[in-house]
Design an enzyme around this catalytic site. Structure first.
Site, PDB file in Angstrom:
ATOM      1  N   ASP A   1      28.330  19.489 -53.619  1.00 62.70           N
ATOM      2  CA  ASP A   1      27.011  18.891 -53.432  1.00 62.70           C
ATOM      3  C   ASP A   1      26.737  18.895 -51.917  1.00 62.70           C
ATOM      4  O   ASP A   1      27.561  19.334 -51.119  1.00 62.70           O
ATOM      5  CB  ASP A   1      27.003  17.470 -54.039  1.00 62.70           C
ATOM      6  CG  ASP A   1      25.602  16.995 -54.349  1.00 62.70           C
ATOM      7  OD1 ASP A   1      25.422  16.212 -55.291  1.00 62.70           O
ATOM      8  OD2 ASP A   1      24.651  17.456 -53.663  1.00 62.70           O
TER       9      ASP A   1
ATOM     10  N   GLU B   1      18.179   9.538 -55.799  1.00 66.13           N
ATOM     11  CA  GLU B   1      19.555   9.225 -55.412  1.00 66.13           C
ATOM     12  C   GLU B   1      19.709   7.782 -54.941  1.00 66.13           C
ATOM     13  O   GLU B   1      19.142   6.870 -55.548  1.00 66.13           O
ATOM     14  CB  GLU B   1      20.025  10.259 -54.373  1.00 66.13           C
ATOM     15  CG  GLU B   1      19.921  11.687 -54.906  1.00 66.13           C
ATOM     16  CD  GLU B   1      20.557  12.710 -54.004  1.00 66.13           C
ATOM     17  OE1 GLU B   1      19.911  13.732 -53.721  1.00 66.13           O
ATOM     18  OE2 GLU B   1      21.708  12.516 -53.583  1.00 66.13           O
TER      19      GLU B   1
HETATM   20  C1  GLC Z   1      21.569  16.275 -53.528  1.00 66.87           C
HETATM   21  C2  GLC Z   1      21.924  15.983 -54.973  1.00 66.87           C
HETATM   22  C3  GLC Z   1      22.120  17.214 -55.826  1.00 66.87           C
HETATM   23  C4  GLC Z   1      21.237  18.336 -55.327  1.00 66.87           C
HETATM   24  C5  GLC Z   1      21.729  18.706 -53.937  1.00 66.87           C
HETATM   25  C6  GLC Z   1      20.860  19.812 -53.312  1.00 66.87           C
HETATM   26  O1  GLC Z   1      22.275  15.409 -52.689  1.00 66.87           O
HETATM   27  O2  GLC Z   1      23.055  15.133 -55.174  1.00 66.87           O
HETATM   28  O3  GLC Z   1      21.812  16.837 -57.173  1.00 66.87           O
HETATM   29  O4  GLC Z   1      21.348  19.467 -56.177  1.00 66.87           O
HETATM   30  O5  GLC Z   1      21.751  17.593 -53.055  1.00 66.87           O
HETATM   31  O6  GLC Z   1      19.558  19.351 -53.072  1.00 66.87           O
END
Ligand code: GLC
Length: 645
Positions: free
Chosen positions: A297, A496
């Protein structure tokens, strides 16, 4: 063990091995690095021979929020051509790919169809529709020349204080299992579809246990036993990977319980999934047989003890294959550090070869060696695909089927097109509350309907379309005495951790941030003034709204419906016989503290072994004792149902 719909193709395996054998260490490591669009130029991509990039939420070509499909595709061309040049004299090619978060439609892109978030789709309980949404989303992603979406999320959110409940289909694997399969099928189209120019690489996330953290804390500690981690939080992976998903994204949460104390022998009792060799390599790759690639991530490696975003051999050795290094252009340092760590033996060449084999395999399964540059592909640059009437119709159907009718006193619904309406509430004409997070920007804020969502319909607009503007009043001032009040209330958008409700707060909608007190007051004031009140609630999760429900004659959970609010009036006014079909995929709380009111809550103590990651002390785990939601999982009224008090 996974039985993927995208089976091993010996020709691909041979071709991959052939290219791998010719690659330098630098070329191999370049494939493993994935910067954010805003932190890498085509020239740098060429110089480092990068394998991919992503655009984070709110990162657009030329930093232009209004970039067209052609702008996206032409920018993709620049990186594609840079890599073609990089390999021009090598006797082999490795096409470049671009990943994005198309998580409820191609939501970062101006003019795209914005579908209901997953929580609403879970309530719609219509697997066929999920596949249609996946297909439509894939077409809109392909229209911009991109190759890979970080979707679907297959989390099983268990605590409503988590800021990502709405990204999950359900608290319960029953729905997630079906939906993961169909969304992957819609996005990829099976082995053959994946090679086509109208599908994209799909990516189940976040592996594993993101929806089961203590207190619902985003990126927090998951205390589940391994059995329950598998049975509650991993079912979407078995289903999604069987359907052929080619990517798994590692999760920010940590995991530990009695059995796996210090699993890695690092003395780090509360270790992050990103650093868990056991969960990434041993379980996912070896035991389950996953042969696609694992992507971290967003700087996920940086959260592992002793790691930074620029330097984390632990995350490489644990089994991550592609690294989203997206902070201060640290990707260049990370690139160099990995090369140095291979040369000094910290990271084995076999580990690098495993990662690059998987990357090349996924790219070949996606047919990239046979595809033209992005702008020359079948749908590329076609603004008519973005937000097409056909896609909006699917979204409108999804909105209608996602609505859950919680109360309908004296059968006030369906509404008449001949009556007068007072339409009020903070969410009545607010596209940001209607679409939620991950809409044009990461947090879904700062958007305006007129400028940012062409073709979108707010609920106020939809009601005006149905009954005529002259019969819609936005306050009681000049409304006729027999008007019916439709109050549209809802959460502000978030994504988030910005959506986390702290352990010290409760689930009471009215008290959460001051903004919602007015909504609640509006519902109650109109009821006390004697108007019939229909409340429509936009939210990313069930919340405590007992007073608002009691004051309303009808109460509809509409979740985060996206751009097509016409789907709501279709049902409110029973257009063409439309009825409420939605059924709760999350239990509805009955007290302000019912934060984990899941269907199997009574045995919560059986599936977690709460120990403090640092001290090893047992943490008292609140249990609800009995399962006593206000409305249970699966609840939802239809017009044929009896009136309710
Ligand atoms: C974010 C999220 C993830 C996403 C990634 C790219 O922090 O946790 O779900 O795909 O970053 O944007």
């Amino acid at each position: 063990v996974i039985e993927s719909a995208v089976t091993v193709d010996e020709d691909i395996e041979t071709a991959v091995a052939n290219i791998l054998a010719q690659m330098t260490l630098e070329e191999k490591v370049g494939q493993m690095i994935q910067p954010n669009l805003l932190e890498v130029t085509p020239e740098e991509a060429k110089e480092y021979k990068l394998g991919s990039l992503l655009n984070g939420g709110g990162a657009w070509p030329n930093e232009d929020k209004y970039a067209s499909a052609a702008d996206w595709a032409e920018t993709a061309d620049e990186y594609w051509e840079a890599l073609e040049e990089a390999y021009a004299d090598r006797g082999f090619r490795i096409p470049f790919i671009w990943a994005t978060d198309a998580v409820h439609g191609h939501n970062n892109v101006y003019g795209a169809t914005v579908f209901p978030h997953n929580i609403g789709l879970g309530a719609a309980n219509n697997p066929d529709l999920i596949e249609q949404i996946g297909q439509a989303t894939a077409e809109e992603v392909a229209a911009t020349g991109l190759d890979w979406t970080f979707a679907p999320t297959v989390a099983a959110p268990r605590d409503y204080r988590w800021g990502r409940v709405y990204e999950g289909y359900s608290e319960d694997p029953e729905i997630i299992y079906q939906y993961a399969s169909r969304m992957v099928q819609g996005l990829q189209g099976g082995a053959e579809g994946l090679k086509s120019e109208t599908h994209v690489i799909s990516n189940v996330k976040h592996w594993v246990g993101d929806g089961g953290t203590y207190d619902g804390e985003d990126r927090g500690e998951n205390h589940y036993t391994e059995e329950y981690l598998r049975n509650i939080h991993a079912t979407g992976y078995f289903a999604g990977l069987d359907a052929g998903a080619q990517v798994v994204m590692s999760s920010f949460n940590s995991w530990h319980n009695d059995a796996n104390y210090d699993q890695n022998g690092t003395g780090d009792y509360n270790y992050k999934m990103h650093g868990s060799k056991y969960m990434l390599n041993d379980v996912l790759k070896n035991q389950m047989g996953f042969d696609g690639l694992i992507v971290t991530d967003w700087n996920g490696q940086s959260e592992i003890t002793n790691c930074t975003s620029a330097n984390c051999p632990e995350a490489v050795n644990a089994g991550n294959d592609v690294f989203m290094v997206t902070e201060n252009s640290n990707w260049k340092a990370f690139y160099q550090n990995v090369i140095d760590q291979v040369n000094d033996g910290t990271i084995s060449e076999e580990r690098i070869d495993d990662a690059v084999t998987r990357i090349l395999r996924v790219k070949m399964r996606a047919g990239l060696w046979d595809k033209p540059k992005p702008s020359e592909r079948e749908l590329a640059g076609n603004d008519d695909v973005l937000g097409s009437d056909a896609h909006r119709a699917i979204a409108r159907q999804a909105v209608s089927e996602s609505l859950v009718l919680l109360k309908n006193k004296n059968g006030i619904l369906p509404l008449s097109t001949e009556a007068s309406y007072i339409v009020t509430g903070s969410a009545a004409n607010d596209i940001t509350k209607q679409t939620g997070g991950w809409s044009l920007t990461w947090q879904g804020t700062d958007n305006t309907l007129e400028d940012d969502f062409p073709g979108a319909t707010t609920l106020l607009m939809a009601i005006e379309d149905v009954v005529g503007e002259e019969n819609v009043y936005t306050s009681t001032e000049d409304a006729p005495a027999d008007a019916i009040a439709i109050v549209v209330i809802g959460e502000d958008p978030y994504a988030e951790m910005y959506g986390d409700i702290s352990a010290s707060e409760t689930l009471e909608f009215a008290s959460l941030n001051s903004g919602y007190a007015e909504d609640s007051a509006e519902v109650i004031a109109l009821a006390e003034a004697g108007y019939p009140v229909v409340t429509v609630f936009y939210s990313g999760r069930p919340l405590y709204v007992n007073e608002e429900i009691m004051a309303s004659d009808a109460f509809v959970a509409a979740w985060l419906p996206g751009t097509e609010a016409g789907g709501i009036t279709d049902v409110l006014f029973a257009e063409d016989g439309a009825d409420f079909k939605g059924r709760l995929s999350y239990s509805w709380p009955n007290t302000v503290c019912s934060t984990t009111i899941n269907r199997d809550a009574p045995n919560i103590e059986n599936y977690t072994t709460p120990v403090d990651g640092q001290t090893g002390e047992l943490i008292e785990q609140e249990t609800t004792g009995e399962y006593a939601p206000l409305f249970p999982y699966g609840y939802g009224l239809g017009y044929a149902s009896s009136d309710t008090e």
